[in-house]
Scaffold this active site. Structure first.
Site, PDB file in Angstrom:
ATOM      1  CE  LYS A 112      -4.533  -1.560   1.481  1.00 50.38           C
ATOM      2  NZ  LYS A 112      -5.703  -1.381   2.342  1.00 50.38           N
ATOM      3  CE  LYS A 195      -6.467  -7.549  -1.037  1.00 53.64           C
ATOM      4  NZ  LYS A 195      -7.881  -7.226  -0.870  1.00 53.64           N
ATOM      5  CE  LYS A 198     -13.859  -3.206   1.611  1.00 50.77           C
ATOM      6  NZ  LYS A 198     -12.751  -2.831   2.490  1.00 50.77           N
TER       7      LYS A 198
END
Ligand code: ATP
Ligand code: MG
Length: 332
Positions: A112, A195, A198
């Site tokens: 991230k 993956k 959201k």
């Protein structure tokens, strides 16, 4: 009943198919056999920038989707993380027994933060796994049903529980992750080796639980496949088709082989049409129910408040014990 804990971030208006298949379906099946705590983890969501008004709405929407998917707020404790103060307090205590190097090995942080750069990455994103450990340990949870992306975080939680117990005496139950083999990881439809998330950079490959059925169908029709033309599971060589098969089997409750047989000798177009129908019939009722619940936000807020009080009672008892063991002077 043994305790179970899990949560999702209110980081989008809708949950995505991976959250539903990899986590929510398990939660629903497990809730009667366990004393389950399901949290909407808003304190986790703010580790990346959120618009305040939008965050409140996403939090309600996430809670509504839990209920719409079959989590019963009278059976399970379904609450909003920030309503229970003990989460943030225990996270602080746990951060003092977490090694910097240990935290630095968490791969989700690496993934991230590499998107934002060092200065746009918050310290909160770095300590995210410690807050997650606090979530789980506060409730003395035995089981934690998650997708495989959270496995490393649950392992850190186990390490922290064992370390605290050996340093300060038996305090925490050491939790075990529950990861479903077949559906542990649902992949992005456009990028079937990463993956589904959201917060993906592009939503072209994300199937949203609350999306318009026509839009979901279109995304399936455009999903990346391969040139072989045969519907069979082969994760290595056919990641796109294998992912679609996984979604098909999970949502229809059918065996993978029976789906492969049904589409033998037919093209991907037919297969995708079949899958789109399965998605529409599974997601449609969840979407309708979520929208009904969202039409009465005051009632939803009341349900969340009642459940937060139930969570508080358990969490406060753990936290008081922790404060004592660590040696914090009791306020008289
Ligand atoms: P974000 O991109 O904001 O991190 P997310 O889609 O990864 O969102 P989370 O709220 O982080 O969702 O995770 C909620 C739960 O869903 C966790 O148990 C996680 O393991 C599971 N999960 C998330 N994505 C997938 C996926 N693609 N396949 C299976 N499980 C998933
Ligand atoms: Mg995530």
């Amino acid at each position: 009943k043994p305790r179970l804990y899990s949560g999702m971030q209110p980081s989008a208006d809708s949950l995505q198919a991976g959250n539903y298949i990899g986590a929510l379906l398990q939660w629903r099946d497990m809730q009667s056999s366990y004393d389950a705590f399901f949290s909407v983890v808003d304190l986790h969501a703010i580790t990346v920038a959120q618009d305040p008004a939008v965050l409140r709405e996403k939090t309600r929407r996430t809670a509504a989707q839990y209920i719409a998917a079959g989590i019963e707020p009278s059976k399970s404790t379904l609450y909003v993380q920030s309503h229970v103060r003990a989460h943030a307090e225990l996270a602080w205590i746990l951060s003092t027994i977490t090694g910097f190097g240990e935290a630095n090995r968490m791969t989700q942080f690496k993934d991230k933060s590499s998107r934002f750069g060092a200065d746009a990455t918050s310290v909160g994103l770095f300590t995210y796994p410690v807050l997650m450990a606090a979530d789980i340990l506060l409730y003395q949870s035995e089981l934690v049903p998650v997708g495989d992306d959270q496995k490393q975080h649950v392992e850190l939680t186990r390490d922290l529980a064992e370390r605290f117990n050996s340093r300060f005496g038996e305090t925490f139950t050491v939790p075990t992750p529950v990861i479903q083999k077949e559906t542990a990881r649902i992949y992005d439809l456009q990028n079937p080796t990463s993956k589904m998330s959201k917060s993906a950079e592009s939503d072209a490959g994300v199937l949203w639980l609350l999306d318009d059925p026509a839009k979901s169908a279109k995304k399936i029709m455009r999903a990346v496949t391969d040139t072989e033309g045969s519907v069979r599971f082969d994760r290595e060589n056919k990641p796109g088709v294998s992912n679609l098969l996984t979604i098909y089997a999970a949502l229809s409750g059918r065996q993978m082989e029976s789906i492969e047989d049904e589409y033998a000798g037919r093209g991907y177009g037919d297969f995708k049409k079949g899958l789109a129908e399965v998605i529409v019939s599974e997601f449609g009722p969840v979407r309708d129910r979520a929208n009904e619940l969202l039409a009465d936000p005051a009632e939803l807020d009341r349900v969340l408040a009642t459940n937060a009080a139930k969570a508080d009672a358990v969490a406060d008892a753990t936290l008081a014990d922790v404060y004592d063991r660590v040696g914090l002077l009791r306020r008289v």
